[in-house]
Structures are given as C-alpha cells and as structure tokens.
Write a protein that holds these residues in place. Structure first.
Motif, PDB file in Angstrom:
ATOM      1  N   VAL A  79       0.870  -1.171   0.000  1.00  0.00           N
ATOM      2  CA  VAL A  79       0.000   0.000   0.000  1.00  0.00           C
ATOM      3  C   VAL A  79       0.911   1.225   0.000  1.00  0.00           C
ATOM      4  O   VAL A  79       1.696   1.420   0.932  1.00  0.00           O
ATOM      5  N   ALA A  80       0.826   2.013  -1.059  1.00  0.00           N
ATOM      6  CA  ALA A  80       1.676   3.193  -1.227  1.00  0.00           C
ATOM      7  C   ALA A  80       0.831   4.445  -1.086  1.00  0.00           C
ATOM      8  O   ALA A  80      -0.235   4.566  -1.712  1.00  0.00           O
ATOM      9  N   VAL A  81       1.300   5.377  -0.260  1.00  0.00           N
ATOM     10  CA  VAL A  81       0.578   6.624  -0.015  1.00  0.00           C
ATOM     11  C   VAL A  81       1.493   7.784  -0.401  1.00  0.00           C
ATOM     12  O   VAL A  81       2.546   7.986   0.219  1.00  0.00           O
ATOM     13  N   ALA A 102       4.748   7.111   1.871  1.00  0.00           N
ATOM     14  CA  ALA A 102       4.811   6.136   2.960  1.00  0.00           C
ATOM     15  C   ALA A 102       4.238   4.825   2.445  1.00  0.00           C
ATOM     16  O   ALA A 102       3.379   4.808   1.548  1.00  0.00           O
ATOM     17  N   PHE A 103       4.715   3.718   3.026  1.00  0.00           N
ATOM     18  CA  PHE A 103       4.380   2.400   2.487  1.00  0.00           C
ATOM     19  C   PHE A 103       4.162   1.385   3.608  1.00  0.00           C
ATOM     20  O   PHE A 103       4.808   1.456   4.657  1.00  0.00           O
ATOM     21  N   SER A 138       7.520   1.594   5.767  1.00  0.00           N
ATOM     22  CA  SER A 138       8.610   2.341   5.140  1.00  0.00           C
ATOM     23  C   SER A 138       8.137   3.729   4.755  1.00  0.00           C
ATOM     24  O   SER A 138       6.933   4.022   4.753  1.00  0.00           O
ATOM     25  N   ARG A 139       9.118   4.571   4.434  1.00  0.00           N
ATOM     26  CA  ARG A 139       8.823   5.912   3.933  1.00  0.00           C
ATOM     27  C   ARG A 139       9.935   6.319   2.974  1.00  0.00           C
ATOM     28  O   ARG A 139      11.039   5.767   3.016  1.00  0.00           O
ATOM     29  N   ALA A 140       9.664   7.305   2.124  1.00  0.00           N
ATOM     30  CA  ALA A 140      10.644   7.705   1.113  1.00  0.00           C
ATOM     31  C   ALA A 140      10.455   9.161   0.735  1.00  0.00           C
ATOM     32  O   ALA A 140       9.354   9.713   0.847  1.00  0.00           O
ATOM     33  N   ASN A 141      11.538   9.774   0.279  1.00  0.00           N
ATOM     34  CA  ASN A 141      11.515  11.121  -0.278  1.00  0.00           C
ATOM     35  C   ASN A 141      11.953  11.076  -1.738  1.00  0.00           C
ATOM     36  O   ASN A 141      12.764  10.238  -2.136  1.00  0.00           O
ATOM     37  N   LYS A 142      11.438  12.000  -2.510  1.00  0.00           N
ATOM     38  CA  LYS A 142      11.814  12.091  -3.909  1.00  0.00           C
ATOM     39  C   LYS A 142      13.236  12.605  -4.055  1.00  0.00           C
ATOM     40  O   LYS A 142      13.703  13.420  -3.248  1.00  0.00           O
ATOM     41  N   SER A 143      13.904  12.119  -5.081  1.00  0.00           N
ATOM     42  CA  SER A 143      15.067  12.843  -5.594  1.00  0.00           C
ATOM     43  C   SER A 143      14.469  13.924  -6.486  1.00  0.00           C
ATOM     44  O   SER A 143      14.208  13.707  -7.675  1.00  0.00           O
ATOM     45  N   ARG A 173      14.226   7.825  -2.562  1.00  0.00           N
ATOM     46  CA  ARG A 173      15.085   7.075  -1.654  1.00  0.00           C
ATOM     47  C   ARG A 173      14.347   6.880  -0.326  1.00  0.00           C
ATOM     48  O   ARG A 173      13.754   7.821   0.221  1.00  0.00           O
ATOM     49  N   THR A 174      14.363   5.670   0.150  1.00  0.00           N
ATOM     50  CA  THR A 174      13.751   5.371   1.436  1.00  0.00           C
ATOM     51  C   THR A 174      14.660   5.874   2.556  1.00  0.00           C
ATOM     52  O   THR A 174      15.881   5.928   2.416  1.00  0.00           O
ATOM     53  N   THR A 175      14.053   6.242   3.661  1.00  0.00           N
ATOM     54  CA  THR A 175      14.822   6.650   4.834  1.00  0.00           C
ATOM     55  C   THR A 175      14.625   5.680   5.992  1.00  0.00           C
ATOM     56  O   THR A 175      15.243   5.860   7.045  1.00  0.00           O
ATOM     57  N   ALA A 176      13.809   4.671   5.789  1.00  0.00           N
ATOM     58  CA  ALA A 176      13.658   3.580   6.762  1.00  0.00           C
ATOM     59  C   ALA A 176      12.835   2.488   6.103  1.00  0.00           C
ATOM     60  O   ALA A 176      11.930   2.772   5.308  1.00  0.00           O
TER      61      ALA A 176
END
Length: 551
Positions: A79-81, A102-103, A138-143, A173-176
């Motif tokens: 599930v991707a938010v 967030a995932f 998990s969570r991620a930020n855009k490049s 890129r994920t940060t966790a």
C-alpha cells in the motif's frame, strides 16, 4: 542406503582475523548471495505476477495505490501513499515527521477499510497505529531534481536526461524500511517459516522492490508518458541509512557469522575449481568489463571517498590485465591464484575481486543462501569449566586482549538508544553525558573484564557466574565465537578509530546495495534494485551484478 550429498571441494576459508576487521568489512560489495538477488531468483522461479488493483492517484501524483503479488503460496500487497508536503519538511534525517511517500507491506489483499486505515496511519510512521497485518513499514523522499526532470521530459515528449539518470540512479530514496514488530507491525515469527520470506530481510527486500516499481509508475503517471525500458531498469530505489543499522551486526553475532560463512564458503569453493572452460573465462571477462563501467559511473561528492573510488578504478583495471589475462585463467587453479594476488592489494580491490569470482558460479554458490538464517540464536553452556573458557579466550580473543582500555582514545565513544526515536546513537564518552545508559557493544572490553576475574581452574562456569553475574554476556560471546568463527568484529567498537560507516557497508552489501555515497562516517546513501527485473519481466533476473547504464 540414503543418498550421500557430496560437498563441493573448497580451499581454506579466509581467516576471521583478516575478514572481520572493520576496514575489510567496510570494503564489501554485493554478491549473488545478497538478499535482493536471492529474492529475484525466487520471483523468477515462480513467475510471480504483480498486479495493481488500486490506483487512486491524482494528476499531480498524490493519493494511494495498491500492488499485489503471490509468492510462496501467499499474497502480499504494497500500500503506497503519496503525499504533497512543503519542500522545507523534506528531510532524510530520522527526526523528520513528513515524507513524500509512505508504504506498508500488507499480509494478503487489503480491503477498503484496511486501505483507509493504512492511508491514515502510514504517513505518521512511528506515530501511527498498526496491526500484525502490516509486515513492513517504510517511507521515502523524492530525488526532486531527477523526478521533476523526468516528468518535464515525458510531458514534452523528449528523452529524459540520460546523464542525470546515470548519475543519480533513483527517483525516490527510502529513509527507513522497518520490519520485525517495529512500532506495532507484525513480528518476524509470523512469516519466518513461509516459503520465500523465511530468509533474512526477505519481506523488507520485497517491499523495496515493489516501492521501486511504484516510483516508475508514479513518474510516468505525472509525466503522461512511458520511460524506455533501459532507463526503467537503471532506475533503482535509493536509501539513506544511518547509525540505526550499525549495531545489528553486533547484536546478532550468529546471524553475522552465517552470512559471512556463506560468503567465505562460496569464495573457497570457487577457488577450488581446478580448470575453467572457455565459456567461464568469457563470462568472467564480461563481468570485469561491466564492473569497470559500474565503477566509472560511481561518483560521489565526498572528495576522500571519490579518491578511493578512482584509486580502485585504476588498480582494478591494472590487476585484471595482469592477473586475469585469459592465458593465466587457463592455468590450473587459476582463481585461487587470482585471489591470493588480490590479498596483497587494497581491501577495496580484494573485496571487489572476491565478489567478481563468486558471481559466475551459481551451481556452487546459490544453495548457500539456505544457510544464512539463524533459527537458534546464542546460548551459554554453564557446564564448561573456567579453564576451558580461558583456552577459548587465548585462542580466539588475542585481538581484544591487546586493546588498552585505560587509554581515553580507546574508550572515546559509547553506544546508546535515543529515548525520543528509539534509535541507536553514538556519544562521546569524555565530553557528553549518557554513558551510564551505554548499550553492550563494547564486546572487547567486556571480554577483558571477564578475563581479569576468571580463574584458570576446574571451577564450573555456572559457579563462577553465580558469583560474577555481570560477566554472563561476555561468557556467552566467548562460547559463541568458538562455534562461529565469523561472529565478532575484530576491532574496538568504542574507540575513536571505530567508523560506523564500515558496519553499515557490510550489512548493506548483504542487502544488495551498491554505489555507496557516504555523507559522514555515520550515514550513507546507497542504491538498491538498480538493474533488477521490472514487474513481470524476469528475463535478466539473475544477471545484474554491479550494473552499468547503457544509453
């Protein structure tokens, strides 16, 4: 009579005294034993098909989506938010409270209520509420620079800047990537016996691969176009990793041993090959050329690390021309000679050559992935005598006994867990408070302390520990190392010379990470899944070691 399984011949393993030094661990490269590689082989073996039952994403790229895949008889769903956040809230630091995406990896196919609950809680990460149906968080930020450039190119109908794609290599890129009961999600025990997810970090690696596919879909959706296949394959998923990962290797000594033992056994088997055929020699040279392209494309901002990469680039080219010449590879036990030569060079070159030699020999190597779990953990045998324990200390812990812990430089740092984020941290013992909350990563010092109190006689360990219970932890580590030779890092982990980045690189190499981009000696950016198969396209599922971008 039962069939006898013949073990392939092998040369002697590299000694732990050499392999388990921080500088050596901090030079490791991914291999075909890495967890992402083994996961891709499983996906290919099952021809696992990824579907996208939900795509509720607006034109600007915000909303939620669901991806489902059946693997090992179970269905798992990402599930991707995707969230619109102000630019000044975007941070890779663990203290961040907002992320671009967030995932959750969900156990099964989520219904509408599950999706609504996850969409509400996943963006909160550790502040959210989760259940045992969520296996990974998990969570991620855009490049942002690359994501926006690709969107602009797709919208204008032009080819994205391939130099930028080559140099950055990921859209997010994920940060966790949290598993194993973190923040209320499912414990690993729930899935550890399931086919395909029983291996180390298999659920986390499946999550990362699905996230990578989501980033492809997201940028194409916003850009209203389709990326060329070779661009998609090169776009992996980035990761920003800090101190939180480093103590894992110390707190899971048997698991560390099993990972390293599998890798060293793979190398020892390859070194025992007496004669290479022409196809194997050709394959080695194909990999050499790819590795050279990969290293040439590995560029980082840090001058010291960039200099290290450039030195490796030069040394590897010279080494291959001299030691991996096809004529020499036709000689008996050529790969053993190559590895012996590599050990006289830098740790970076030695570990690159080790990974290279393992790669072409799947028949000898791949089965070792079944040995990389730890179903039992450590334990202590109280029946042993103190004299027997002394023998183990003298045989296995000479490196620890040589450290002078009366020196401020050898006790300069201490590990602890932050109260706010429950994350490992590293403090300066002689200038900061908190050493009274120190985590037990000072293994060498604890062994020394035990040795000072330990009699060399027939007293049972049980009797000794009743009188000295503070030494139970050290006694367990001593016994465990006697059984598992790669279980301990042969360095002082609280000295000023300890660089956590070395532990990070070791662990991340087992994940399958490449293009390490250190931002300090305590955190690094990496790339995962670069070159990995796309959804439902497993043609190259087992041939993406150290990939290079080809325009």
């Amino acid at each position: 009579m039962k069939d006898v399984i013949e073990t392939p011949p092998q040369k002697a393993l590299r000694p732990a005294s050499h392999v388990m030094r921080l500088a050596q661990l901090g030079s490791m490269f991914p291999t075909r034993l890495s967890f992402l590689r083994s996961l891709m082989r499983r996906l290919k073996a099952e021809n696992a098909q990824v579907s996208r039952p939900v795509w509720n994403i607006c034109a600007n790229g915000f909303g939620h989506a669901v991806y489902s895949v059946e693997l090992g008889g179970h269905t798992y769903s990402l599930v991707a938010v995707s969230t619109d956040i102000p630019a000044d809230q975007r941070s890779d630091r663990v203290i961040a409270t907002a992320w671009d995406a967030a995932f959750c990896l969900f156990d099964g196919v989520p219904g509408p209520d599950d999706i609504a609950r996850i969409c509400k809680n996943a963006p909160k990460q550790e502040a959210g509420q989760f259940s045992e149906k969520e296996l990974v968080l998990s969570r991620a930020n855009k490049s942002v620079r690359l994501f926006n450039a690709v969107v602009a190119a797709l919208q204008s109908g032009t080819v994205p800047d391939e130099a930028m794609i080559r140099d950055i290599g990921y859209l997010m890129r994920t940060t966790a990537v949290y598993g194993n009961g973190k923040f209320g999600i499912a414990d690993r025990a729930l899935i550890q016996s399931r086919p395909c997810l029983g291996g180390p970090f298999a659920a986390e690696m499946l999550t990362v691969w699905l996230i990578r596919g989501f980033t492809h879909d997201l940028v194409e959706h916003v850009g209203q176009g389709t990326l060329p296949r070779h661009v998609k394959v090169h776009l992996g998923i980035g990761n920003s990793t800090g101190l939180g990962m480093a103590p894992f290797l110390v707190s899971h000594p048997t698991l560390l041993n099993n990972w390293m033992m599998a890798r060293e056994t793979a190398l020892a088997r390859v070194r025992a090959i007496e004669t290479l055929d022409e196809a194997q020699i050709e394959r080695i040279w194909q990999l050499i050329l790819r590795a050279q392209d990969h290293i040439a494309q590995w560029r980082v901002p840090d001058p010291a690390h960039q200099s290290r990469i450039e030195e490796l680039d030069s040394d590897f080219a010279e080494f291959c021309l001299f030691y991996l010449d096809p004529r020499k590879l036709r000689e008996p036990f050529a790969l053993d000679a190559v590895m012996m030569a590599a050990q006289t060079h830098s740790a970076d070159l030695e570990e690159l050559v080790a990974a290279l030699l393992i790669e072409p020999f799947e028949d000898l190597v791949d089965g070792l992935t079944d040995c990389m779990v730890d179903p039992f953990g450590s334990f202590i045998d109280p029946r042993e005598s103190c004299g027997q324990l002394w023998v183990k200390i003298r045989r296995d812990w000479g490196w620890a006994q040589k450290i002078d812990f009366d020196s401020h430089s050898e006790t300069a740092q201490f590990w602890y867990v932050s109260e706010e984020k429950l994350e490992p941290r590293l403090g300066l013992r002689h200038s900061e408070d908190g050493a009274d909350l120190e985590s037990p990563l000072d293994i060498a010092r604890r062994v020394q302390d035990l040795a000072r109190d330990l009699p060399f006689d027939g007293t049972s360990l049980a009797e000794f520990l009743r009188a000295h219970p503070q030494h139970r932890f050290a006694a367990e580590r001593i016994q465990n190392l006697a059984r598992n030779p790669y279980a301990e890092i042969h360095d002082n982990l609280i000295g000023e010379g300890c660089l956590p980045i070395d532990m990070l690189r070791c662990k991340l190499s087992f994940f399958g990470a490449s293009k390490f981009d250190p931002k300090s000696d305590r955190w690094t950016r990496i790339t995962l899944c670069q070159g990995a198969p796309l959804f439902n396209d497993y043609a190259e599922a087992d041939d993406w070691w150290l990939p290079a971008f080809e325009a």
